[in-house]
Write an enzyme that holds these catalytic residues in place. Structure first.
Site, PDB file in Angstrom:
ATOM      1  N   ARG A 160       0.820  -1.219   0.000  1.00 35.12           N
ATOM      2  CA  ARG A 160       0.000   0.000   0.000  1.00 35.12           C
ATOM      3  C   ARG A 160       0.852   1.266   0.000  1.00 35.12           C
ATOM      4  NH1 ARG A 160      -2.129  -3.643  -1.134  1.00 35.12           N
ATOM      5  NH2 ARG A 160      -4.014  -4.652  -0.348  1.00 35.12           N
ATOM      6  N   SER A 239     -11.298  -0.129   3.255  1.00 36.64           N
ATOM      7  CA  SER A 239     -10.513  -0.404   4.465  1.00 36.64           C
ATOM      8  C   SER A 239      -9.911   0.894   4.995  1.00 36.64           C
ATOM      9  CB  SER A 239      -9.405  -1.409   4.160  1.00 36.64           C
ATOM     10  OG  SER A 239      -9.953  -2.627   3.708  1.00 36.64           O
ATOM     11  N   GLU A 343      -5.421   4.299   6.075  1.00 37.51           N
ATOM     12  CA  GLU A 343      -5.110   4.124   4.657  1.00 37.51           C
ATOM     13  C   GLU A 343      -5.521   5.335   3.831  1.00 37.51           C
ATOM     14  OE1 GLU A 343      -5.994   0.868   1.120  1.00 37.51           O
ATOM     15  OE2 GLU A 343      -5.888   0.222   3.194  1.00 37.51           O
TER      16      GLU A 343
END
Length: 351
Positions: A160, A239, A343
């Site tokens: 990520r 998420s 995130e």
């Protein structure tokens, strides 16, 4: 190139949160994107890049500067080589690659947002990451004042993360190129156990790419991860926290904390993350710390379908969302000694 002043930004995000921008510019060509970026930089005006808005948490006061919405279009397939304009809808692009009988991104179906955002976040799900198929990224380099082509090996991809995320004020993605696979209509080998189980096959097997895509869409929908205007569980950024990656020493301490709290037989999820690192599950941590599906009593709550998604139930403010996020983060740390990291990108606010 469209220009609006005191323009609402909330409708441009999947959270449907955030105040207005002083100025909103919508660019439909690469030249317009570059011109808008240069104009802002020359004037010393703060610049916010908006694609699909699926990874943004914008403060209630909005953005004092120029918000640039990238609405470029372009889907070019040459054999197994795919080039996408930054503004292309990612989920629709995945569907088109599957229709063409190609493999490589079929398990990334249903992920909201634009193609240009995928290398920034190194988007991944159900055993696939875009870093495995991206060959190069064409971007405007604000520091050099020119368009550059960055090959995969120079993108700094990790979990990520990427060079583009590390330097958010330097690169504006214009186009992304991918190398897909012609496997006779079959998917890439399935890596994610949940997907394989849902299909009744073993990890490493291939299935028709269209079937893999449909299965992933069904799995995502069951977790509220496919956008639906009528379903507040999808008024989220997917998420909200990344899965923590721990050193072996940190992981040993963490397991001790888990067993002290949950019993000596408790075994948290653990996955090798390379170089002596161990990845565990943020969703597991959140749930075991007491923040179960549907948690919350205000206008921002945990999704009723998935503990990793924080949602706007329709009347939330950004501060409502952040208060919930802080409560979850702090509760997990108090329970297990692990700090969750958000995130989504925050604008004008911080966790």
């Amino acid at each position: 190139m469209q220009e609006l002043h005191d323009a609402p930004l909330a409708p441009l995000t999947t959270f449907r949160l955030g105040g207005p921008a002083t100025r909103l510019v919508t660019a439909t060509t690469d030249d317009e994107v570059i011109a808008a970026v240069r104009a802002a930089d020359d004037a010393g005006t703060p610049l916010l890049i908006i694609g699909g808005g699926s990874n943004l948490v914008i403060g209630d006061k909005g953005f004092d500067g120029t918000a640039l919405r990238i609405a470029t279009r372009g889907f070019a397939l040459d054999g197994t080589d795919l080039t996408l304009a930054a503004g292309e809808n990612w989920s629709e692009a995945v569907a088109r690659t599957v229709e063409a009988g190609l493999a490589g991104v079929e398990c990334l179906a249903g992920i909201p947002g634009s193609a240009g955002a995928t290398p920034i976040q190194n988007v991944g799900a159900y055993g696939q990451e875009v870093s495995a198929t991206v060959t190069e990224v064409v971007a405007y380099d604000r520091r050099l004042g020119e368009t550059v082509t960055i090959p995969n090996e120079e993108c700094g991809f990790s979990y990520r993360h990427s060079r583009f995320k590390e330097h958010p004020d330097r690169f504006v993605v214009l186009r992304v190129r991918f190398a897909l696979e012609d496997a006779g209509g079959l998917s890439a080998p399935l890596k994610y156990p949940e997907t394989a189980r849902a299909l009744g096959v073993e990890a490493g097997d291939r299935v028709p790419a269209a079937v893999a895509r449909e299965t992933v869409l069904a799995l995502r929908a069951g977790k509220g991860m496919v956008l639906d205007p009528e379903d507040h569980d999808t008024w989220s950024a997917g998420s909200f926290f990344t899965n923590p990656i721990l050193t072996e020493a940190e992981h040993a301490v963490f397991v001790g904390r888990v067993q002290d709290r949950l019993g000596s037989d408790a075994a948290p999820p653990a996955f090798p993350a390379g170089d002596g690192l161990v990845k565990t599950s943020a969703a597991w941590l959140i749930d075991r710390a007491g923040f179960t599906k549907g948690y919350g009593s205000g206008p921002a709550r945990i999704s009723t379908k998935h503990t990793l998604a924080l949602t706007n139930r329709g009347a939330a403010t950004t501060e409502d969302l952040l208060a919930l996020a802080r409560e979850v983060r702090d509760g997990v740390h108090a329970a297990f000694g692990v700090t969750l990291v958000n995130e989504p990108v925050t604008v004008g606010v911080s966790l």
